[in-house]
Design a protein around this motif. Structure first.
Motif, PDB file in Angstrom:
ATOM      1  N   GLU A  90       0.825  -1.208   0.000  1.00 30.43           N
ATOM      2  CA  GLU A  90       0.000   0.000   0.000  1.00 30.43           C
ATOM      3  C   GLU A  90       0.860   1.260   0.000  1.00 30.43           C
ATOM      4  O   GLU A  90       0.593   2.199  -0.761  1.00 30.43           O
ATOM      5  N   ALA A  91       1.896   1.287   0.814  1.00 34.37           N
ATOM      6  CA  ALA A  91       2.780   2.463   0.852  1.00 34.37           C
ATOM      7  C   ALA A  91       3.450   2.665  -0.507  1.00 34.37           C
ATOM      8  O   ALA A  91       3.538   3.795  -1.011  1.00 34.37           O
ATOM      9  N   SER A  92       3.898   1.575  -1.117  1.00 35.02           N
ATOM     10  CA  SER A  92       4.555   1.650  -2.418  1.00 35.02           C
ATOM     11  C   SER A  92       3.583   2.131  -3.499  1.00 35.02           C
ATOM     12  O   SER A  92       3.913   3.015  -4.293  1.00 35.02           O
ATOM     13  N   VAL A  93       2.391   1.554  -3.521  1.00 36.12           N
ATOM     14  CA  VAL A  93       1.393   1.926  -4.520  1.00 36.12           C
ATOM     15  C   VAL A  93       1.009   3.396  -4.368  1.00 36.12           C
ATOM     16  O   VAL A  93       0.905   4.123  -5.357  1.00 36.12           O
ATOM     17  N   ARG A  94       0.828   3.850  -3.144  1.00 34.69           N
ATOM     18  CA  ARG A  94       0.465   5.257  -2.931  1.00 34.69           C
ATOM     19  C   ARG A  94       1.585   6.196  -3.393  1.00 34.69           C
ATOM     20  O   ARG A  94       1.327   7.320  -3.822  1.00 34.69           O
ATOM     21  N   ALA A  95       2.833   5.728  -3.327  1.00 34.04           N
ATOM     22  CA  ALA A  95       3.968   6.564  -3.732  1.00 34.04           C
ATOM     23  C   ALA A  95       4.223   6.539  -5.230  1.00 34.04           C
ATOM     24  O   ALA A  95       4.829   7.480  -5.757  1.00 34.04           O
ATOM     25  N   THR A  96       3.789   5.481  -5.923  1.00 29.36           N
ATOM     26  CA  THR A  96       4.176   5.315  -7.330  1.00 29.36           C
ATOM     27  C   THR A  96       3.010   5.180  -8.300  1.00 29.36           C
ATOM     28  O   THR A  96       3.195   5.389  -9.490  1.00 29.36           O
ATOM     29  N   PHE A 126       7.484  -4.670  -5.009  1.00 26.03           N
ATOM     30  CA  PHE A 126       7.105  -3.457  -4.291  1.00 26.03           C
ATOM     31  C   PHE A 126       8.154  -3.140  -3.237  1.00 26.03           C
ATOM     32  O   PHE A 126       8.564  -4.026  -2.482  1.00 26.03           O
ATOM     33  N   ILE A 127       8.576  -1.888  -3.194  1.00 24.33           N
ATOM     34  CA  ILE A 127       9.567  -1.413  -2.238  1.00 24.33           C
ATOM     35  C   ILE A 127       8.915  -0.314  -1.407  1.00 24.33           C
ATOM     36  O   ILE A 127       8.263   0.585  -1.958  1.00 24.33           O
ATOM     37  N   HIS A 128       9.090  -0.382  -0.090  1.00 29.81           N
ATOM     38  CA  HIS A 128       8.551   0.687   0.757  1.00 29.81           C
ATOM     39  C   HIS A 128       9.196   2.004   0.336  1.00 29.81           C
ATOM     40  O   HIS A 128      10.404   2.057   0.101  1.00 29.81           O
ATOM     41  N   PRO A 129       8.411   3.086   0.246  1.00 31.17           N
ATOM     42  CA  PRO A 129       8.971   4.359  -0.210  1.00 31.17           C
ATOM     43  C   PRO A 129      10.179   4.832   0.621  1.00 31.17           C
ATOM     44  O   PRO A 129      11.085   5.457   0.078  1.00 31.17           O
ATOM     45  N   ASP A 130      10.203   4.509   1.903  1.00 33.29           N
ATOM     46  CA  ASP A 130      11.332   4.907   2.749  1.00 33.29           C
ATOM     47  C   ASP A 130      12.610   4.160   2.394  1.00 33.29           C
ATOM     48  O   ASP A 130      13.696   4.536   2.834  1.00 33.29           O
ATOM     49  N   SER A 131      12.494   3.080   1.621  1.00 29.27           N
ATOM     50  CA  SER A 131      13.645   2.246   1.281  1.00 29.27           C
ATOM     51  C   SER A 131      14.011   2.314  -0.203  1.00 29.27           C
ATOM     52  O   SER A 131      14.868   1.571  -0.664  1.00 29.27           O
TER      53      SER A 131
END
Length: 149
Positions: A22-28, A79-84
């Motif tokens: 979810e974090a990755s999708v929201r960022a990309t 998927f990669i966490h946006p913080d990473s």
């Protein structure tokens, strides 16, 4: 750059993968609507994760930073966490998927230009296009395969 390792995923960690997704999708995936994220979230947790061979990238404390899922020589998810992001995690997961899990293909949302560029950089080329995604939603999918295969 923080060290990380590629590892297997336990079913008990699926909720963490969904958080990363979810974090990755929201960022990309800024082309997705909120209702699409709400629609896909339970499918990811209850259906899609069980349908693929999962690997994750963990930091030194065992935290999951990103993950991949492979089925039938196809990279189904990365998927990669946006913080990473920017730490080489996507490249390492992709290299592992190609070298160890024989990935030769990937499908990418046409509107996700970052992902398209990432896969092209690592030797994939577009070989087809579908107007709808696998769920029948109006998000065109580009079918890519590794060059020279």
């Amino acid at each position: 750059m923080k060290p990380f390792k590629i590892d297997h995923v336990q079913k008990s960690e699926y909720p963490i993968l969904v958080e990363v997704w979810e974090a990755s999708v929201r960022a990309t995936h800024d082309f997705l609507k909120e209702e699409d994220i709400v629609y896909f979230k339970p499918l990811i947790l209850n259906t899609y994760l069980d349908a693929v061979e999962l690997r994750c990238a963990r930091d030194g404390k065992g935290n999951i930073l990103g993950f991949s899922g492979v089925a039938d020589n196809n990279l189904e998810m990365l998927f990669i966490h946006p913080d990473s992001r920017g730490m080489g995690i996507g490249r390492k997961l992709l290299d592992h998927a190609i070298d160890k899990l024989q990935v030769q293909k990937v499908d990418v949302n046409e509107q996700n230009e970052q992902a398209l560029g990432f896969y092209e950089h690592y030797g994939f080329e577009v070989v087809g296009r579908s107007a709808l995604d696998a769920s029948g939603k109006p998000y065109p999918i580009l079918h890519m395969k590794l060059k020279n295969i």
